[in-house]
Write a protein that holds these residues in place. Structure first.
Motif, short mmCIF file in Angstrom:
data_model
loop_
_atom_site.label_atom_id
_atom_site.label_comp_id
_atom_site.label_asym_id
_atom_site.label_seq_id
_atom_site.Cartn_x
_atom_site.Cartn_y
_atom_site.Cartn_z
N ILE A 1 3.20 -43.93 -27.38
CA ILE A 1 2.35 -45.01 -27.16
C ILE A 1 1.13 -44.97 -28.10
O ILE A 1 0.47 -43.97 -28.24
CB ILE A 1 1.72 -44.83 -25.56
N PRO A 2 0.47 -46.23 -28.59
CA PRO A 2 -0.29 -46.07 -29.66
C PRO A 2 -1.81 -45.88 -28.74
O PRO A 2 -1.86 -45.87 -27.46
CB PRO A 2 -0.44 -47.47 -30.11
N PRO A 3 -2.90 -45.10 -29.41
CA PRO A 3 -4.09 -45.22 -28.83
C PRO A 3 -4.47 -46.73 -28.09
O PRO A 3 -4.19 -47.67 -28.92
CB PRO A 3 -4.94 -44.54 -29.90
N PHE A 4 -5.42 -46.72 -27.25
CA PHE A 4 -5.84 -47.69 -26.82
C PHE A 4 -6.10 -48.99 -27.89
O PHE A 4 -5.95 -50.06 -27.57
CB PHE A 4 -7.01 -47.62 -25.80
N ALA A 5 -6.92 -48.55 -28.72
CA ALA A 5 -7.28 -49.59 -29.87
C ALA A 5 -6.38 -50.29 -30.57
O ALA A 5 -6.54 -51.30 -31.31
CB ALA A 5 -8.24 -48.79 -30.77
N GLY B 1 0.45 -46.89 -45.15
CA GLY B 1 0.88 -47.26 -43.87
C GLY B 1 0.72 -46.41 -42.81
O GLY B 1 1.24 -46.89 -41.50
N ARG B 2 -0.07 -45.42 -43.16
CA ARG B 2 -0.46 -44.67 -42.11
C ARG B 2 -2.10 -44.21 -41.73
O ARG B 2 -2.47 -44.22 -40.70
CB ARG B 2 0.12 -43.12 -42.19
N THR B 3 -2.81 -44.23 -42.86
CA THR B 3 -4.06 -43.90 -42.67
C THR B 3 -5.12 -44.93 -42.58
O THR B 3 -5.10 -45.74 -43.51
CB THR B 3 -4.46 -42.91 -43.91
N TRP C 1 2.95 -45.55 -35.26
CA TRP C 1 2.85 -44.58 -36.61
C TRP C 1 1.32 -44.66 -37.25
O TRP C 1 0.99 -43.54 -37.71
CB TRP C 1 3.71 -45.22 -37.60
N VAL C 2 0.85 -45.74 -37.15
CA VAL C 2 -0.57 -45.97 -37.80
C VAL C 2 -1.47 -45.03 -37.06
O VAL C 2 -1.56 -45.29 -35.87
CB VAL C 2 -0.80 -47.31 -37.77
N GLY C 3 -2.20 -44.41 -37.72
CA GLY C 3 -3.14 -43.48 -37.15
C GLY C 3 -2.56 -42.23 -36.23
O GLY C 3 -3.54 -41.45 -36.02
N SER C 4 -1.41 -42.19 -36.36
CA SER C 4 -0.97 -40.97 -35.87
C SER C 4 0.27 -40.32 -36.80
O SER C 4 1.39 -40.08 -36.50
CB SER C 4 -0.27 -41.08 -34.32
N PRO C 5 -0.11 -39.96 -37.92
CA PRO C 5 0.83 -39.60 -38.88
C PRO C 5 1.43 -38.30 -38.56
O PRO C 5 2.61 -37.94 -39.08
CB PRO C 5 0.10 -39.50 -40.09
N GLU C 6 0.79 -37.44 -37.79
CA GLU C 6 1.37 -36.06 -37.46
C GLU C 6 2.69 -36.12 -36.58
O GLU C 6 3.55 -35.23 -36.69
CB GLU C 6 0.33 -35.27 -36.84
#
Ligand code: KG4
Ligand code: ZN
Length: 334
Positions: free
Chosen positions: A294-298, A23-25, A122-127
């Motif tokens: 806020i998620p990254p643009f993509a 769910g994250r990477t 959450w996705v792509g920003s697990p830290e």
């Protein structure tokens, strides 16, 4: 071994597939946008959207598997957007996912598109880990909703738009100003050269509620355009775009932060296509005393990585879909 989910999203005008672990990477995130095709019609043409999904979905899914450096026998589950969205578009992704589930024996998870957007930070920003309760502003072409989350998957709707979604207002005003489709990025670009204080457009504050309304603002821009055309024939497009954008940003930020204060939230999420808007992102960061995610643009506009992220807790809870489920074009979040 991490849990690997192959996710598919076709709710609107993006054909998307992604492979997401735990769910994250994000292992891959492929998006085939139809924006150029719809630009010719000045907006999304639903029948053309579903036919285009049919043409591209197989290639997009194969590309997502290939870019992830994996294969179907190393995938643990499939996920697909069930709704909300355009019925004809949803059905393409759902039928493809059902076929894949039947032929591989992989379990299938039916995901709410809005829940996908909620999981995008959450996705792509697990830290970074948000603290609950969270107030989430879901702001896209089809939705403008304020949601309270007491914990993962626990939602209470606080309010939403009574008429147009914010993204829809961007798209309609862009068309009025001759800026093309999709309107959000076009307005943002035109606004860079404009004065946000040039026109004092109305903000529907709707005191005492967490609801929004954008139709009065849209009409005010229309009236201003008509008056300017009558008077001089030319339009100060940049000033109009900047002043319109300022009104939307102002109301979204104020109402979200006031809702967060009312419910004593400890984090704020801003998600969905309009969260790609740079002035909106900057205003939230500058004005919020709470951490803002806020998620990254993509991951702001529609994508399948967020669907893979939202599917993961359902995988852990073994909430799989039977193969007779249908699209839910108006599926609410809770
Ligand atoms: O989330 P999304 O891709 O699709 C829906 O679920 O609706 O959102 C698309 C919306 C469109 O209305 C588009 O104009 C808007 O997001 N949008 C923006 C920006 N980028 C996309 N609005 C304002 N500023 C942007 N930079
Ligand atoms: Zn969306």
């Amino acid at each position: 071994m991490p849990v690997s989910i192959l996710a598919i999203e076709t709710s609107c005008d993006e054909t998307a597939a992604a492979v997401v672990e735990d769910g994250r990477t994000i292992r891959s995130n492929v998006v085939a946008s139809q924006a150029e095709m719809h630009a010719r019609y000045g907006g999304i043409f639903p029948e053309a959207a579903s036919r285009q999904h049919i043409r591209t979905i197989d290639a997009v899914v194969r590309e997502a598997i290939s870019q992830a450096g994996t294969s179907l026998d190393r995938i643990d589950a499939l996920a697909v957007t069930r709704g909300p969205g355009l019925p004809g578009s949803l059905v393409v992704g759902i039928n493809y996912a059902k076929g894949l589930s039947l032929s591989t024996g992989l379990p299938l998870i039916a995901v709410n598109h809005l829940e996908g957007h909620v999981f995008s930070p959450w996705v792509g920003s697990p830290e970074r880990e948000p603290v609950f309760p969270v107030v989430a502003l879901i702001v896209s072409g089809g939705h403008t909703e304020l949601v309270l989350m007491d914990g993962p998957l626990r939602y209470t709707r606080l309010g939403g738009t009574l008429d147009d979604a914010a993204g829809e207002a961007f798209d309609k005003v862009a068309r009025l100003l001759g800026l093309g489709f999709p309107g959000g990025p076009a307005i943002q670009k035109a606004a860079e050269a404009g004065d946000p204080a040039a026109f004092d457009f109305p903000r529907a504050r709707l005191e005492g509620s967490h609801d929004f309304s954008f139709s009065g603002l849209k009409t005010a821009v229309l009236r201003a355009v008509e008056a300017l055309r009558d008077r001089s024939g030319t339009l100060p497009v940049s000033d109009l775009a900047a002043s319109f954008q300022e009104a939307v940003v102002d109301i979204l930020v104020k109402k979200t932060l006031s809702a967060a204060e009312t419910v004593a939230a400890r984090s704020v999420f801003v998600v969905g296509g309009v969260s790609a808007n740079r002035p909106l992102r900057e205003r939230f960061m500058a004005h919020s005393s709470l951490p803002v995610f806020i998620p990254p643009f993509a991951l702001c506009t529609d994508n399948a990585a967020m669907i893979g992220g939202a599917a993961y807790p359902h995988f852990r809870g073994r909430r799989f879909a039977s193969l007779d489920f249908d699209a839910r074009p108006n599926w609410p979040l809770n």
